[in-house]
Design a protein around this motif. Structure first.
Motif, PDB file in Angstrom:
ATOM      1  N   LYS A  18     -38.612 -40.831  -7.470  1.00  0.00           N
ATOM      2  CA  LYS A  18     -39.409 -39.608  -7.591  1.00  0.00           C
ATOM      3  C   LYS A  18     -40.783 -39.897  -8.194  1.00  0.00           C
ATOM      4  O   LYS A  18     -41.776 -39.255  -7.829  1.00  0.00           O
ATOM      5  CB  LYS A  18     -38.664 -38.566  -8.432  1.00  0.00           C
ATOM      6  CG  LYS A  18     -37.515 -37.900  -7.684  1.00  0.00           C
ATOM      7  CD  LYS A  18     -37.059 -36.639  -8.368  1.00  0.00           C
ATOM      8  CE  LYS A  18     -36.084 -35.860  -7.508  1.00  0.00           C
ATOM      9  NZ  LYS A  18     -35.700 -34.559  -8.082  1.00  0.00           N
ATOM     10  N   SER A  19     -40.851 -40.866  -9.100  1.00  0.00           N
ATOM     11  CA  SER A  19     -42.142 -41.240  -9.681  1.00  0.00           C
ATOM     12  C   SER A  19     -43.058 -41.835  -8.621  1.00  0.00           C
ATOM     13  O   SER A  19     -44.258 -41.524  -8.574  1.00  0.00           O
ATOM     14  CB  SER A  19     -41.937 -42.243 -10.825  1.00  0.00           C
ATOM     15  OG  SER A  19     -41.161 -41.680 -11.861  1.00  0.00           O
ATOM     16  N   SER A  68     -44.307 -39.056  -6.430  1.00  0.00           N
ATOM     17  CA  SER A  68     -45.346 -38.306  -7.137  1.00  0.00           C
ATOM     18  C   SER A  68     -46.692 -39.018  -7.051  1.00  0.00           C
ATOM     19  O   SER A  68     -47.731 -38.398  -6.812  1.00  0.00           O
ATOM     20  CB  SER A  68     -44.969 -38.109  -8.607  1.00  0.00           C
ATOM     21  OG  SER A  68     -43.888 -37.224  -8.748  1.00  0.00           O
ATOM     22  N   PHE A  84     -41.535 -33.011 -12.836  1.00  0.00           N
ATOM     23  CA  PHE A  84     -42.095 -33.851 -11.774  1.00  0.00           C
ATOM     24  C   PHE A  84     -43.303 -33.186 -11.110  1.00  0.00           C
ATOM     25  O   PHE A  84     -44.223 -33.874 -10.662  1.00  0.00           O
ATOM     26  CB  PHE A  84     -41.027 -34.182 -10.735  1.00  0.00           C
ATOM     27  CG  PHE A  84     -40.096 -35.275 -11.176  1.00  0.00           C
ATOM     28  CD1 PHE A  84     -40.520 -36.592 -11.204  1.00  0.00           C
ATOM     29  CD2 PHE A  84     -38.807 -34.993 -11.584  1.00  0.00           C
ATOM     30  CE1 PHE A  84     -39.676 -37.613 -11.627  1.00  0.00           C
ATOM     31  CE2 PHE A  84     -37.950 -35.999 -12.011  1.00  0.00           C
ATOM     32  CZ  PHE A  84     -38.390 -37.313 -12.030  1.00  0.00           C
ATOM     33  N   THR A  94     -47.059 -34.883 -11.025  1.00  0.00           N
ATOM     34  CA  THR A  94     -47.867 -34.968  -9.808  1.00  0.00           C
ATOM     35  C   THR A  94     -49.252 -34.375 -10.032  1.00  0.00           C
ATOM     36  O   THR A  94     -50.262 -34.923  -9.564  1.00  0.00           O
ATOM     37  CB  THR A  94     -47.169 -34.231  -8.642  1.00  0.00           C
ATOM     38  OG1 THR A  94     -45.838 -34.722  -8.502  1.00  0.00           O
ATOM     39  CG2 THR A  94     -47.904 -34.456  -7.331  1.00  0.00           C
ATOM     40  N   ILE A 113     -39.739 -32.355  -4.949  1.00  0.00           N
ATOM     41  CA  ILE A 113     -40.847 -32.284  -5.911  1.00  0.00           C
ATOM     42  C   ILE A 113     -41.901 -31.347  -5.324  1.00  0.00           C
ATOM     43  O   ILE A 113     -42.061 -31.267  -4.106  1.00  0.00           O
ATOM     44  CB  ILE A 113     -41.472 -33.679  -6.134  1.00  0.00           C
ATOM     45  CG1 ILE A 113     -40.416 -34.688  -6.577  1.00  0.00           C
ATOM     46  CG2 ILE A 113     -42.609 -33.627  -7.146  1.00  0.00           C
ATOM     47  CD1 ILE A 113     -40.914 -36.122  -6.573  1.00  0.00           C
TER      48      ILE A 113
END
Length: 326
Positions: free
Chosen positions: A13-14, A17, A89, A93, A136
Motif C-alpha cells: 500500500k505504501s 501511495s 493511507f 498519499t 486507498i
C-alpha cells in the motif's frame, strides 16, 4: 508483533501511495497547471486558490502546501467519522502528492490546451484508479463524499463528487475565462472514463463466490465486514461436487479487502463481481458495520442505536444475545 502478511500489505500500500502521488503531481505540473486547467477535487481547489491569491493580492502559496493545508481538517474528519486505516493511507498519499508537487518543476510539454487537458486527466486518473483498486484514496473529496453519504443514506457519493467538482469549475469560469472551465470539463470526462476502466464507477458491487469453504468464509466476512449474504446450495457442472454460492453487496471501497479475504480463505473459490445500479433493502455503511462489530463483542449504547436504527439495533441484540439493559 505484526505478521509477515501485514508487513507485506503495508509495503504494498505504501508503494501504491507513492505511485499514485507521483502520477497526480506529474499530471498537474506537466499538463494541467501550465494550461490553467484545473484538477479534480481538493487538488483542483488548491490550484484555483493559488491562482486567485497570486492574481488578486500577489501572494504566492505553492499548490502542494495548499493541498496539505486543505486536507488537514478533512483528514481529522475521516479519522473520527470514516475509518482510521482508510484515512491514514489517504493522508499519506496527500502528503506524498504535496511533496512531489514541490519537487517536480512546472514544465509545459505542450502549448496545446486540449492535449494538456486530455493527458493531464488521463495520467492523474491512472494514479487515482490504481489507488482505489488497492483500497486507498487520494484524499480530499473521497473522504468528504463518504461522510456525506453516511449522513444521507439515500444519496450516492457520486452525487457529491459532481456537486463539489462543479463548484470548482463554475468558480474557475467566473473568475477567469470560461474556456478554461470548459477544458477542465473535458479533463474531468477523460479522468472519469480512465478511472472507470481501472477500477469501477459503481459505488456498490454484487459479489458472487462459489466455494466449498462457505462456513469459514461466512465467519471471516461477518467478522471483518458484517455484511449480510445469501448462501445458495450449488454443485459443479462437470464434477457434480457440492458447493455453495455466496451472494453479497459491498461498497467499491471494500472491494480490494474482500478480494484478499476470499483468496486467503479459499484460493480455489470462483468469484464473479457485478456492477450494482440500485439496492432495495438493508445495506450497512462502514459506520453501521463498526456498530455491529461492537455489539458482537458485548457493547451497547444509545449511539449505536442511533447509528443502526431502533429496529436493526434490537434485531442484533437478539442475534448476539446482548443484554437489553441500557
Amino acid at each position: 508483533m505484526p505478521n509477515s502478511s501485514a508487513i507485506s500489505e503495508l509495503i504494498k500500500k505504501s508503494c501504491i501511495s507513492i505511485c499514485a502521488a507521483f502520477l497526480c503531481a506529474l499530471s498537474m505540473n506537466l499538463f494541467l497547471v501550465p494550461a490553467h486547467v484545473y484538477a479534480a477535487g481538493i487538488n483542483g481547489a488548491a490550484q484555483l486558490l493559488s491562482d486567485i491569491l497570486l492574481d488578486s493580492v500577489h501572494l504566492h502559496l505553492s499548490i502542494g502546501l495548499l493541498i496539505l493545508i486543505l486536507n488537514l481538517p478533512i483528514a481529522a474528519l475521516g479519522w473520527f467519522k470514516v475509518g482510521k486505516s482508510f484515512t491514514f493511507f489517504s493522508f499519506i498519499t496527500v502528503l506524498l502528492t504535496s511533496l512531489c508537487l514541490t519537487l517536480i518543476p512546472v514544465y509545459p510539454l505542450s502549448s496545446d490546451i486540449l492535449l494538456n487537458s486530455i493527458f493531464g486527466g488521463m495520467i492523474s486518473a491512472v494514479g487515482v484508479g490504481i489507488a482505489l483498486k488497492y483500497g486507498i484514496s487520494t484524499g480530499g473529496l473521497d473522504i468528504i463524499a463518504i461522510f456525506l453519504t453516511r449522513r444521507n443514506r439515500n444519496a450516492s457519493s457520486g452525487k457529491y463528487f459532481l456537486i463539489l467538482n462543479g463548484i470548482i469549475i463554475v468558480i474557475a469560469g467566473a473568475v477567469y475565462e470560461w474556456q478554461y472551465a470548459l477544458y477542465t470539463l473535458i479533463s474531468r470526462f477523460v479522468n472519469s472514463y480512465v478511472i472507470d476502466m481501472i477500477h469501477t464507477k459503481y459505488q456498490k458491487l454484487t459479489v458472487m463466490t462459489v466455494t466449498d469453504q462457505a462456513e469459514r468464509l461466512t465467519e471471516a466476512i461477518q467478522d471483518q465486514f458484517d455484511r449480510g449474504m445469501t448462501i445458495i446450495p450449488s454443485y459443479g457442472g462437470f464434477t457434480g461436487t457440492k458447493k455453495s454460492t455466496m451472494m453479497m453487496v459491498i461498497s467499491h471501497y471494500e472491494l480490494y479487502k474482500m478480494e484478499r479475504l476470499i483468496k486467503t480463505i479459499d484460493p480455489n473459490a470462483f468469484t464473479n463481481i457485478l456492477e450494482t445500479n440500485k439496492i432495495i433493502g438493508t445495506f450497512h455503511t462502514e459506520e453501521q458495520q463498526m456498530a455491529v462489530q461492537a455489539m458482537k463483542h458485548g457493547e451497547h449504547s444509545g449511539k449505536m442505536e442511533q447509528t443502526l436504527g431502533t429496529q436493526d439495533y434490537e434485531r442484533f441484540q437478539k442475534l448476539f444475545d446482548v443484554s437489553t439493559v441500557k
